[in-house]
Design an enzyme around this catalytic site. Structure first.
Site, PDB file in Angstrom:
ATOM      1  N   SER A 119       1.026  -1.303  -0.007  1.00 38.78           N
ATOM      2  CA  SER A 119      -0.120  -0.077   0.093  1.00 38.78           C
ATOM      3  C   SER A 119       0.886   1.337   0.058  1.00 38.78           C
ATOM      4  O   SER A 119       1.777   1.235   0.469  1.00 38.78           O
ATOM      5  CB  SER A 119      -1.022   0.144   1.171  1.00 38.78           C
ATOM      6  N   TYR A 159      -3.209   0.334   9.895  1.00 40.70           N
ATOM      7  CA  TYR A 159      -3.200  -0.228   8.504  1.00 40.70           C
ATOM      8  C   TYR A 159      -1.877  -0.232   8.009  1.00 40.70           C
ATOM      9  O   TYR A 159      -1.357  -1.420   7.491  1.00 40.70           O
ATOM     10  CB  TYR A 159      -4.466   0.189   7.880  1.00 40.70           C
ATOM     11  N   GLU A 182       0.059   3.802   1.464  1.00 38.72           N
ATOM     12  CA  GLU A 182      -0.205   4.158   2.858  1.00 38.72           C
ATOM     13  C   GLU A 182       1.280   4.210   3.632  1.00 38.72           C
ATOM     14  O   GLU A 182       1.597   4.893   4.754  1.00 38.72           O
ATOM     15  CB  GLU A 182      -1.296   3.702   3.573  1.00 38.72           C
TER      16      GLU A 182
END
Length: 321
Positions: free
Chosen positions: A128, A152, A130
């Site tokens: 990801s 996450y 992120e």
């Protein structure tokens, strides 16, 4: 005569899992999909792509090593695609333990099972954007340091590091595709993009209404999900495994996304959108920008569809439903 390949897709009932299954079936694979509990899993995305009866489904809990080991031993896959685990950044603040267990522990169990059962299996791990945190507008590449800002993202960083470790220590063919945001009509409504599209459609149909959103100042690189699953497959066909960024290279603000969606339904967004601070995350990335040039060099791949196509397709899907 070439032996038919078997692919194990963990998380097959999600957006990416469904599109990937469709792609692999088209390439002649035997596709086995996993869900935590097959008897209760949501097959609507598989049905929408008309592939529900063409894939085999098995129950597997990636965070349980025995479950992962049993599934890999029984299914004997040539390729594994790990697309399972918690998928919501916002939810991870409320359920951080589940985020770590479903993502990081899930990847670790698959790597260990591969090592014991068949080190020749190839693994794709869904990473990801992120993980990078806020790069302050500087496009991230494969050498950009990770600075995760959510449970996450922490879980995704751990999972990617485990993939790298097992590749280096044991010679496994394991790689991570560092996925920037990617959308489609199969996105569930808990994702802000689908929430915006469905909200605008409902307001247009009712000739009035309000949609509550959080921070519109954030910017993201939004791509087309069906295109990204092809990159996943391509990465497992390489001679040697490596981690690659998957993105379009174009970043726009959430306000841009909102404006274009509402305009697509003949609406002025400022008349129908209210900002609710309760919808803001405890910490958020201001700008998510990507440099996907390495994927172009290694795979010969460049995104053909950007955010405008994504918006138009998602809006058209709602109109035609």
């Amino acid at each position: 005569m070439n032996k038919q390949k078997t692919a194990l897709v963990a998380g097959i009932t999600g957006q990416d899992g469904a599109y990937l299954a469709e792609l692999l079936l088209g390439k002649g694979y035997r596709v086995i999909g996993t869900s935590r509990d097959v008897s209760t899993c949501d097959r609507q995305r598989l049905r929408r792509l008309n592939i529900d009866g063409r894939v085999e489904l098995v129950s597997m809990l990636p965070s349980d090593f025995r479950s992962a080991l049993h599934t890999i031993s029984k299914c004997a896959p040539d390729e594994i695609y790990f697309l399972a685990g918690q998928s919501s950044v916002g939810l991870s603040f409320e359920q951080p333990v589940e985020a770590i267990e479903s993502i990081a522990t899930g990847v670790l169990n698959l790597l260990e099972a591969m090592r014991f059962v068949n080190p020749g299996i190839r693994l794709f791990n869904a990473g990801s954007s992120e993980c990078f945190g806020d790069t302050r507008g500087v496009p991230a590449d494969e050498e950009t340091p990770f600075r995760p800002l959510s449970p996450y993202a922490v879980a995704k960083v751990c999972a990617q590091n485990l993939v790298t470790n097992y590749r280096t220590a044991y010679g496994l063919f394991a790689c991570t595709g560092i996925l920037f945001n990617h959308e489609s009509p199969l996105r569930p409504e808990r994702f802000v993009t689908q929430k915006i599209v469905r909200g605008a459609a409902a307001i247009a149909a009712a000739k009035g209404g309000t949609l509550k959103l959080g921070n519109l100042d954030i910017s993201r690189d939004w791509g087309w999900a069906p295109e990204y699953v092809e990159v996943m497959w391509r990465m497992l066909q390489l001679e040697s495994a490596e981690d690659l960024i998957i993105a379009t290279g174009r970043t726009v603000s959430l306000e841009y996304f909102v404006n274009r969606v509402f305009a697509g339904f003949g609406l002025e967004w400022r008349e129908h959108v209210s900002i609710d601070d309760a919808l803001r995350r405890p910490s958020d990335i201001h700008i998510g920008a990507a440099n996907p040039s390495r994927a172009a060099s290694v795979l010969g791949w460049k995104a053909q569809f950007d955010v405008d196509y994504v918006i138009d397709s998602m809006c058209a899907s709602i109109r035609n439903s």
